[in-house]
Design an enzyme around this catalytic site. Structure first.
Site, PDB file in Angstrom:
ATOM      1  N   GLY A  38       0.617  -1.535   0.191  1.00 60.81           N
ATOM      2  CA  GLY A  38       0.036  -0.340  -0.052  1.00 60.81           C
ATOM      3  C   GLY A  38       0.717   1.367   0.332  1.00 60.81           C
ATOM      4  N   CYS A  40       1.476   2.721   2.516  1.00 53.90           N
ATOM      5  CA  CYS A  40       2.974   3.293   3.230  1.00 53.90           C
ATOM      6  C   CYS A  40       3.801   2.588   3.024  1.00 53.90           C
ATOM      7  CB  CYS A  40       2.264   1.973   5.129  1.00 53.90           C
ATOM      8  SG  CYS A  40       3.268   2.079   6.322  1.00 53.90           S
ATOM      9  N   ALA A 177       1.924  22.397   7.176  1.00 49.91           N
ATOM     10  CA  ALA A 177       2.788  22.351   8.272  1.00 49.91           C
ATOM     11  C   ALA A 177       2.243  20.999   9.417  1.00 49.91           C
ATOM     12  CB  ALA A 177       2.704  23.388   9.413  1.00 49.91           C
ATOM     13  N   GLY A 178       2.309  19.700   8.439  1.00 49.60           N
ATOM     14  CA  GLY A 178       1.547  18.739   8.988  1.00 49.60           C
ATOM     15  C   GLY A 178       2.381  17.673   9.589  1.00 49.60           C
ATOM     16  N   VAL A 179       2.574  16.501  10.242  1.00 49.11           N
ATOM     17  CA  VAL A 179       3.207  15.561   9.622  1.00 49.11           C
ATOM     18  C   VAL A 179       4.193  15.438   8.335  1.00 49.11           C
ATOM     19  CG1 VAL A 179       4.496  13.015  11.213  1.00 49.11           C
ATOM     20  CG2 VAL A 179       2.109  14.568  11.499  1.00 49.11           C
ATOM     21  N   ILE A 180       3.258  15.215   7.662  1.00 45.14           N
ATOM     22  CA  ILE A 180       4.166  14.702   5.916  1.00 45.14           C
ATOM     23  C   ILE A 180       5.352  16.046   5.608  1.00 45.14           C
ATOM     24  CG2 ILE A 180       4.055  14.406   3.559  1.00 45.14           C
ATOM     25  CD1 ILE A 180       1.204  12.275   4.404  1.00 45.14           C
ATOM     26  N   MET A 315      -5.498   8.722   9.849  1.00 48.35           N
ATOM     27  CA  MET A 315      -4.716   8.011   9.268  1.00 48.35           C
ATOM     28  C   MET A 315      -3.241   7.558   9.139  1.00 48.35           C
ATOM     29  SD  MET A 315      -6.615  10.531   5.763  1.00 48.35           S
ATOM     30  CE  MET A 315      -7.483  10.156   5.117  1.00 48.35           C
ATOM     31  N   HIS A 318      -0.512   2.392  11.527  1.00 55.89           N
ATOM     32  CA  HIS A 318      -0.778   1.013  13.053  1.00 55.89           C
ATOM     33  C   HIS A 318      -2.151   1.150  13.517  1.00 55.89           C
ATOM     34  CE1 HIS A 318       1.434   4.930  14.229  1.00 55.89           C
ATOM     35  NE2 HIS A 318       0.585   5.143  14.645  1.00 55.89           N
ATOM     36  N   HIS A 441      19.068   2.970  33.636  1.00 51.98           N
ATOM     37  CA  HIS A 441      19.980   3.660  33.783  1.00 51.98           C
ATOM     38  C   HIS A 441      21.457   4.004  33.077  1.00 51.98           C
ATOM     39  CE1 HIS A 441      21.412   7.870  35.102  1.00 51.98           C
ATOM     40  NE2 HIS A 441      23.073   7.141  35.142  1.00 51.98           N
TER      41      HIS A 441
HETATM   42  C1  LIG Z   1       4.616  10.085   2.861  1.00 58.39           C
HETATM   43  C2  LIG Z   1       4.252   9.693   3.991  1.00 58.39           C
HETATM   44  C3  LIG Z   1       4.238   8.917   4.964  1.00 58.39           C
HETATM   45  C4  LIG Z   1       3.436   8.208   5.871  1.00 58.39           C
HETATM   46  N1  LIG Z   1       4.359   8.362   7.316  1.00 58.39           N
HETATM   47  C5  LIG Z   1       3.791   7.218   8.250  1.00 58.39           C
HETATM   48  C6  LIG Z   1       4.315   6.777   9.177  1.00 58.39           C
HETATM   49  O1  LIG Z   1       5.685   6.954   9.720  1.00 58.39           O
HETATM   50  N2  LIG Z   1       3.612   6.279   9.985  1.00 58.39           N
HETATM   51  C7  LIG Z   1       2.207   5.610   9.834  1.00 58.39           C
HETATM   52  O2  LIG Z   1       1.656   5.043  10.899  1.00 58.39           O
HETATM   53  N3  LIG Z   1       1.866   6.001   8.592  1.00 58.39           N
HETATM   54  C8  LIG Z   1       2.043   7.208   7.802  1.00 58.39           C
HETATM   55  N4  LIG Z   1       1.393   7.278   6.735  1.00 58.39           N
HETATM   56  C9  LIG Z   1       0.503   7.245   6.333  1.00 58.39           C
HETATM   57  C10 LIG Z   1       0.292   5.026   6.156  1.00 58.39           C
HETATM   58  O3  LIG Z   1       1.076   5.421   4.857  1.00 58.39           O
HETATM   59  C11 LIG Z   1      -1.284   5.190   6.157  1.00 58.39           C
HETATM   60  O4  LIG Z   1      -2.264   5.419   7.447  1.00 58.39           O
HETATM   61  C12 LIG Z   1      -1.684   3.719   5.835  1.00 58.39           C
HETATM   62  O5  LIG Z   1      -1.172   3.342   4.499  1.00 58.39           O
HETATM   63  C13 LIG Z   1      -2.820   3.325   5.696  1.00 58.39           C
HETATM   64  O6  LIG Z   1      -3.067   2.187   5.216  1.00 58.39           O
HETATM   65  P1  LIG Z   1      -4.171   1.493   4.392  1.00 58.39           P
HETATM   66  O7  LIG Z   1      -3.822  -0.350   4.666  1.00 58.39           O
HETATM   67  O8  LIG Z   1      -5.843   1.724   4.868  1.00 58.39           O
HETATM   68  O9  LIG Z   1      -3.930   2.183   3.755  1.00 58.39           O
HETATM   69  P2  LIG Z   1      -2.507   2.213   2.085  1.00 58.39           P
HETATM   70  O10 LIG Z   1      -1.994   1.985   2.254  1.00 58.39           O
HETATM   71  O11 LIG Z   1      -3.571   3.367   1.594  1.00 58.39           O
HETATM   72  O12 LIG Z   1      -3.653   0.814   0.920  1.00 58.39           O
HETATM   73  C14 LIG Z   1      -4.115   0.865   0.135  1.00 58.39           C
HETATM   74  C15 LIG Z   1      -4.030   0.117  -0.984  1.00 58.39           C
HETATM   75  O13 LIG Z   1      -5.499  -0.425  -1.943  1.00 58.39           O
HETATM   76  C16 LIG Z   1      -5.006  -0.278  -3.317  1.00 58.39           C
HETATM   77  N5  LIG Z   1      -6.140   0.188  -3.944  1.00 58.39           N
HETATM   78  C17 LIG Z   1      -7.324   0.758  -3.631  1.00 58.39           C
HETATM   79  N6  LIG Z   1      -8.275   0.923  -3.980  1.00 58.39           N
HETATM   80  C18 LIG Z   1      -8.142  -0.238  -4.740  1.00 58.39           C
HETATM   81  C19 LIG Z   1      -8.652  -1.243  -5.211  1.00 58.39           C
HETATM   82  N7  LIG Z   1     -10.440  -0.836  -5.940  1.00 58.39           N
HETATM   83  N8  LIG Z   1      -8.786  -2.530  -5.861  1.00 58.39           N
HETATM   84  C20 LIG Z   1      -7.538  -3.085  -5.759  1.00 58.39           C
HETATM   85  N9  LIG Z   1      -6.226  -2.467  -4.507  1.00 58.39           N
HETATM   86  C21 LIG Z   1      -7.086  -1.230  -4.938  1.00 58.39           C
HETATM   87  C22 LIG Z   1      -4.260   0.973  -3.330  1.00 58.39           C
HETATM   88  O14 LIG Z   1      -3.640   0.376  -4.501  1.00 58.39           O
HETATM   89  C23 LIG Z   1      -3.418   0.466  -2.128  1.00 58.39           C
HETATM   90  O15 LIG Z   1      -1.869  -0.607  -2.187  1.00 58.39           O
HETATM   91  C24 LIG Z   1       1.969   8.210   5.740  1.00 58.39           C
HETATM   92  C25 LIG Z   1       1.680   8.595   4.536  1.00 58.39           C
HETATM   93  C26 LIG Z   1       2.292   9.388   3.834  1.00 58.39           C
HETATM   94  C27 LIG Z   1       1.652   9.564   1.971  1.00 58.39           C
END
Ligand SMILES: Cc1cc2nc3c(=O)[nH]c(=O)nc-3n(C[C@H](O)[C@H](O)[C@H](O)COP(=O)(O)OP(=O)(O)OC[C@H]3O[C@@H](n4cnc5c(N)ncnc54)[C@H](O)[C@@H]3O)c2cc1C
EC number: 1.8.1.4
Length: 462
Positions: A38, A40, A177-180, A315, A318, A441
């Site tokens: 995904g 992540c 100025a959010g986390v990303i 979002m 974990h 410690h």
């Molecule tokens: C730059 C950046 C840094 C980040 N850093 C952190 C961090 O350090 N720690 C943290 O906790 N979170 C972080 N996040 C957030 C984190 O990536 C998301 O919260 C997490 O990936 C959400 O997981 P998910 O499984 O809900 O969705 P996603 O990881 O978005 O996965 C969804 C998947 O579904 C697939 N999909 C969608 N629709 C379809 C469909 N119709 N058919 C087939 N496949 C489909 C997509 O291709 C995708 O691969 C970060 C995000 C970004 C953008």
């Protein structure tokens, strides 16, 4: 016929698929990307942490090596190699999920899914039958009205584009100025880019504890990031070698402009469920476009569940993983559950920032009497030895019951340290429980105990 088809193989979807398979269900997972993991693993948490780690090393070298007697250290930055290291980190992790799918006998259905009816998932020309569907389709970056992101051109980019710039720019404007924005702005700042962060609100990291926001901004400013707060961006004009950002101060005054080689639009993410056919299926959405679920992750359509970034809540990877496990357990007839009060949030800058539970402002807003135990890292021997003593630990407890309500840490390893407080909160612990726990410690974690002591008779080393 499958017991479960999961749509999306991000942290929510792949974890859900693995747990369901472990519990004996026949499982498939549909993923449209070339690789599993995904947002992540492919363009989020993992590549950003690889670049944060590499740039942290460069920062340490420039800022602290000479102070420790390590003289004349100098790193020539080979951007292509750094990108290759990032790609390898991503690759080993995404391949790891592929291995776990094979190990757990999960079918990876390659392609983009839609749901023609409950119990049916279409991928390409094939319709697969299933007892249950879990939608874990994640989120996508949003932009500002009128601001066009073009990651291929590499000038006005979102988080995906900024992870893969062709070269390190001399100047960058980060909108948001959010986390990303702050993590990725920090990466480039440490690699020599002059970074200016423009934020609509009057503070950075919206939603975090107010004291943390102020101290974190001070630390990042010292590292060279410039902040323009309370500024509404009204447009970004892109040219061949850069872009011009126009903003208006919220408190009034003329529109101002900023030129930069690269503009990172980091204004947030939206739930992604395009192409699934949710409207025709009758799946209800919230007014923010998230898939509406009950507290068992069930959507408005029987047999269709949803988790992760596509549903309400923080979002975070974990959070998505925990929901994935919980829904799999529910579908296997067990009692899956997520404790939303104890989900940590971490910003992986240097120093790291970590939080769990209520902020001071949030705790007070509940009408409770609260007590605050704060311990500055200047009183922590290990943080001083690491030349990273600018932060603090702040523990928030209920004044009547001593129960821990929240914790906020700025400091080296904050993202690891926060977990002892998560465990404590999970067990409904009091601040005194942490205060009575022996901590090794010298560790930075001693500061957590000191903050807990500060909720009682007082910290020792301050
Ligand atoms: C730059 C950046 C840094 C980040 N850093 C952190 C961090 O350090 N720690 C943290 O906790 N979170 C972080 N996040 C957030 C984190 O990536 C998301 O919260 C997490 O990936 C959400 O997981 P998910 O499984 O809900 O969705 P996603 O990881 O978005 O996965 C969804 C998947 O579904 C697939 N999909 C969608 N629709 C379809 C469909 N119709 N058919 C087939 N496949 C489909 C997509 O291709 C995708 O691969 C970060 C995000 C970004 C953008």
């Amino acid at each position: 016929m499958y017991d479960l088809i999961v749509i999306g193989a991000g942290p929510g979807g792949y974890v859900c698929a693995i747990r369901a398979a472990q519990l004996g269900l026949k499982v498939a997972c549909v993923e449209g990307r070339e690789t599993l993991g995904g947002t992540c693993l492919n363009v989020g948490c993992i590549p950003s942490k690889a670049l944060l780690h590499a740039s942290h090393m460069a920062h340490e070298m420039h800022e602290n090596f000479a102070k420790m007697g390590l003289m004349n250290a100098h790193a020539d930055i080979d951007w292509d190699r750094m990108q290759a290291y990032k790609a390898e980190t991503v690759g080993t992790n995404t391949k790891g999920i592929e291995f776990l799918f094979k190990k757990n006998k999960i079918d990876w259905l390659k392609g983009w899914a839609s749901i023609p009816a409950a119990g049916k998932v279409q991928v390409g020309d094939q319709v697969h039958e299933t007892k249950n569907i879990v939608i874990a389709s994640g989120s996508a970056a949003t932009s500002l009205k009128g601001v066009e992101v073009d990651n291929d051109a590499g000038i006005v980019v979102d988080s995906t584009g900024v992870l893969a710039l062709k070269k390190i720019p001399q100047t960058m404007v980060v909108i948001g100025a959010g986390v990303i924005g702050l993590e990725l702005g920090s990466v480039y700042s440490r690699l020599g880019t002059k970074v200016t962060v423009v934020e609509y609100l009057d503070a950075i990291t919206p939603g975090m504890d107010g004291e943390v926001q102020k101290q974190f901004q001070r630390i990042l400013s010292k590292q060279g990031l410039k902040f323009i707060l309370g500024a509404a961006v009204s447009g970004v004009e892109s040219a061949e070698n850069g872009a011009t950002v126009t903003y208006t101060p919220k408190k009034g005054g003329d529109a101002q402009t900023l030129d930069a080689e690269v503009v990172l639009v980091a204004t947030g993410r939206r739930p992604y469920h395009d192409g699934l056919g949710l409207d025709a299926l009758g799946v209800k959405l919230t007014d923010r476009g998230q898939i509406a679920i009950d507290n068992h992750f069930a959507t408005s359509v029987p047999g269709v569940y949803a988790i992760g970034d596509a549903v309400p809540g923080p979002m975070l990877a974990h959070k998505a993983e925990d929901e994935g496990m919980a829904v799999a357990e529910i579908l296997a007839g067990k009692h899956g559950h997520v404790n939303y009060d104890a989900i940590p949030g971490v910003i992986y800058t240097t120093p790291e920032v970590a939080a769990v539970g209520l902020t001071e402002e949030g705790a007070k807003a509940t009408g409770r009497k609260v007590k605050i135990g704060k311990f500055p890292l200047m009183g922590n021997a290990r943080a001083k030895a690491m030349l990273q003593a600018e932060g603090f630990v702040k523990l928030i407890a209920d004044a009547d019951t001593d129960r821990i309500l929240g914790c906020h840490i700025i400091g080296p390893g904050a993202g690891e340290m926060i977990h002892e407080v998560c465990v404590a909160m999970e067990f409904g612990a009091a601040a005194q429980d942490l205060a009575l726990t022996c901590h090794a410690h010298p560790t930075v974690s001693e500061a957590v105990r000191e903050a807990a002591l500060a909720c009682g008779d007082g910290a020792i080393h301050v």
